[in-house]
Design a protein around this motif. Structure first.
Motif, mmCIF file in Angstrom:
data_model
loop_
_atom_site.group_PDB
_atom_site.id
_atom_site.type_symbol
_atom_site.label_atom_id
_atom_site.label_comp_id
_atom_site.label_asym_id
_atom_site.label_seq_id
_atom_site.Cartn_x
_atom_site.Cartn_y
_atom_site.Cartn_z
ATOM 1 N N TYR A 252 0.818 -1.207 0.000
ATOM 2 C CA TYR A 252 0.000 0.000 0.000
ATOM 3 C C TYR A 252 0.857 1.264 0.000
ATOM 4 C CZ TYR A 252 -3.444 -3.228 2.136
ATOM 5 O OH TYR A 252 -4.282 -4.272 2.426
ATOM 6 N N ARG A 253 0.211 2.366 -0.424
ATOM 7 C CA ARG A 253 0.742 3.693 -0.124
ATOM 8 C C ARG A 253 -0.229 4.316 0.863
ATOM 9 N NH1 ARG A 253 4.769 6.148 -2.064
ATOM 10 N NH2 ARG A 253 5.004 4.574 -3.694
ATOM 11 N N PHE A 254 0.302 4.763 1.997
ATOM 12 C CA PHE A 254 -0.539 5.206 3.116
ATOM 13 C C PHE A 254 -0.449 6.716 3.285
ATOM 14 C CE2 PHE A 254 -1.006 6.365 7.566
ATOM 15 C CZ PHE A 254 -2.154 5.699 7.944
ATOM 16 N N SER A 278 3.303 10.645 2.329
ATOM 17 C CA SER A 278 2.792 9.282 2.202
ATOM 18 C C SER A 278 3.955 8.320 2.379
ATOM 19 C CB SER A 278 2.152 9.073 0.825
ATOM 20 O OG SER A 278 3.155 9.025 -0.167
ATOM 21 N N LEU A 279 3.615 7.061 2.602
ATOM 22 C CA LEU A 279 4.684 6.063 2.707
ATOM 23 C C LEU A 279 4.220 4.729 2.141
ATOM 24 C CD1 LEU A 279 3.896 4.138 5.397
ATOM 25 C CD2 LEU A 279 4.712 6.155 6.576
ATOM 26 N N SER A 304 -3.672 3.010 -0.332
ATOM 27 C CA SER A 304 -3.974 2.714 -1.720
ATOM 28 C C SER A 304 -3.141 1.519 -2.179
ATOM 29 C CB SER A 304 -3.632 3.975 -2.520
ATOM 30 O OG SER A 304 -3.950 3.802 -3.833
ATOM 31 N N PRO A 305 -3.791 0.471 -2.705
ATOM 32 C CA PRO A 305 -3.075 -0.771 -2.982
ATOM 33 C C PRO A 305 -2.404 -0.798 -4.359
ATOM 34 C CG PRO A 305 -5.365 -1.068 -3.502
ATOM 35 C CD PRO A 305 -5.234 0.352 -3.017
ATOM 36 N N ASP A 306 -1.512 -1.765 -4.533
ATOM 37 C CA ASP A 306 -0.897 -1.990 -5.843
ATOM 38 C C ASP A 306 -1.764 -2.977 -6.641
ATOM 39 O OD1 ASP A 306 -0.436 -4.219 -4.277
ATOM 40 O OD2 ASP A 306 1.639 -4.491 -4.900
ATOM 41 N N SER A 307 -3.083 -2.938 -6.411
ATOM 42 C CA SER A 307 -4.001 -3.813 -7.148
ATOM 43 C C SER A 307 -5.179 -2.966 -7.594
ATOM 44 C CB SER A 307 -4.477 -4.966 -6.243
ATOM 45 O OG SER A 307 -5.297 -4.467 -5.208
ATOM 46 N N GLU A 308 -6.164 -3.612 -8.195
ATOM 47 C CA GLU A 308 -7.318 -2.893 -8.739
ATOM 48 C C GLU A 308 -8.346 -2.502 -7.673
ATOM 49 O OE1 GLU A 308 -7.604 -2.428 -12.457
ATOM 50 O OE2 GLU A 308 -5.559 -2.585 -11.704
#
Ligand code: C2O
Ligand code: CU
Length: 480
Positions: A252-254, A278-279, A304-308
């Motif tokens: 994720y990006r947080f 963000s991290l 925010s994930p690295d997926s759909e």
């Protein structure tokens, strides 16, 4: 306090603790048992010095879990909770965790990030036999050093059934001040039982397929975006958030709307405070951040994930503000712009001087092809194989190290996916920080990890994407 007596804190119900109820404690003299044997790690001995014993019981059971706004799912859980109850101790206390396995399969628990003695590391067939159905096992180790950690099953894809939880060891003297703290557990969830990623043998070639696990939602503290957890703060407070990624495969990006993040710890190790917007946080990774509550309202917390899938969400709400919730529905601006944390910008506190390695392992991370066979492959299925120098665990050479030497692992990612690499039983140095899980990004040429071989035994080094781990991206570190 007398050397042979210590305070025993009874925690009959960790579930109540997780919800913030203080349970009574009582004192009782018990004799500290001498620590000994070849499996003793370097940091044992709090009881012998007259410490506190903190006890928890974890009951493992198939459970019908209600996820708010989503329905009821068949899960395997710790004490009926998802994520599992927060286990919390003070630095230097002794933890004793009694595990009762009422699952239809064997299991173990790994205390991720804690450099404990090998026999307590919870890896089936390597540090202990699996705890059989109906069986009980007692883990006992010192809660040291302080930090944000996690615990999870280390039995194949079992964590994907819900067997994960946060573990916090509080510092005696934190290097930053704060008024309030919260733990934020990030989870990706499956509706059904976990399966290796693959396809039937006769369905085409072994093309590298970017197969993703069929997660149906991303949660923060067990709640989906449409029924988010609300974290309450008051204007003027400094709030410490322990962000812990308990996910099986999601990076994720947080970020938080209207509030920069001051990073204070990575994988539980203290760093010089650094402000970012963000991290990135990978499965098995943790960041502690401070947020200054000086922007009243209701704000989005999002990962925010690295997926759909849509981002995991929660809300940061000021108790003393009656502003509407409207803004909480937007995405934090830190997810689209601003400064994102780069691990090279962090500086660890109390970092030992860099050492010349006595021994270097050069590893190329690769894979993604569908192959028959392998550790988790059901009959008639092609599943994804992931390799280190072309070898897929368990058909892989152990990494042999000697006590006292300084070891370097040089990693190069030749695959199309990032790999969060985790070492059991040790912290490693990456750049100017200590960590135990670090991402090797797709386009990063190289990442170098240095660790001191100071904890004898057999330890795992693996990708913390569970599908990559069970697909072979794992090695054994063995002390000679
Ligand atoms: Cu959290 Cu071997 O892993
Ligand atoms: Cu990986």
């Amino acid at each position: 306090m007398d050397r042979r007596s210590f305070i025993r804190t009874a925690l009959a119900d960790v579930g109540a603790l997780a919800m913030g109820t203080r349970l009574s404690s009582y004192t009782r003299g018990i004799q500290g048992r001498p620590q000994g044997g070849s499996d003793s790690g370097p940091i044992q001995g709090s009881l012998e010095r007259g410490g506190t014993l903190r006890e928890f019981t974890l009951n493992l059971e198939p459970t019908q879990l209600e996820i708010p706004a989503r329905g009821i799912f068949e899960k395997w859980l710790y004490n009926g909770q998802f994520p599992g109850p927060e286990i919390r101790a003070k630095e230097g206390e002794r933890l004793r965790l009694t595990v009762r396995n009422n699952l239809p399969e064997g299991t173990t628990i790994h205390w991720h990030g804690i450099p404990l003695r090998n026999a307590m590391d919870g890896v089936p067939d390597i540090t202990q036999p699996a705890i059989a159905p109906g069986g009980t096992f007692v883990y006992e180790f010192d809660a040291a050093p302080a930090g944000s950690f996690l615990y999870h099953s280390h039995f194949g894809l079992q964590p994907e059934r819900g067997l994960v939880g946060p573990l916090v060891v509080e510092e005696k003297k934190p290097h930053v001040e704060y008024d309030r703290e919260y733990t934020l557990s990030l989870n990706d969830v499956l509706a059904g039982a976990p399966m290796p990623l693959g396809r039937p043998m006769n369905a085409g070639s072994g093309m590298p397929g970017m197969l993703n696990p069929p997660y149906f939602a991303l949660l923060i503290n067990g709640r989906p975006p449409e029924a988010p957890t609300v974290f309450s703060v008051k204007t003027g407070e400094r709030v410490r958030l322990r962000v812990i990624n308990l996910s099986g495969a999601t990076i994720y990006r947080f970020a938080i709307g209207g509030h920069p993040l001051t990073v204070t710890h990575t994988d539980g190790r203290p760093v010089e405070p650094l402000r970012v917007d963000s991290l990135p946080i990978a499965p098995g990774g943790r960041y502690d951040v401070l947020v200054e509550a000086k922007n009243p309202g209701a704000w989005p917390i999002a990962a925010s994930p690295d997926s759909e899938l849509p981002p995991a969400r929660a809300v940061l709400r000021y108790m003393d503000s009656n502003e509407s919730q409207a803004r909480a529905g937007a995405l934090p601006e830190g997810l689209t712009g601003g400064r994102s944390l780069n691990i090279d910008d962090l500086r660890g506190l109390g970092l030992p001087p860099a050492q010349k390695p006595n021994h270097t392992f050069n590893f190329v991370l690769a894979g993604g092809e569908l192959k028959p066979g392998g550790m988790m492959s059901p009959a008639g299925m092609m599943t994804q194989e992931w390799t280190i120098n072309g070898q897929a665990y368990p058909n892989a050479d152990p990494m042999e190290v000697h006590m006292g030497e300084s070891v370097r692992i040089r990693l190069e990612n030749a695959s199309a996916m990032p790999h969060p690499m985790h070492l059991h039983g040790h912290f490693f140095r990456v750049g100017n920080v200590l960590k135990d899980t670090t991402i090797v990004w797709t386009h990063s040429k190289r990442v170098e990890l240095d660790f001191m071989a100071n904890n004898s035994g057999s330890w795992l080094f693996h990708c913390h994407n569970l599908y990559h781990m069970t697909g072979g991206m794992m090695r054994l570190v063995r002390y000679k």
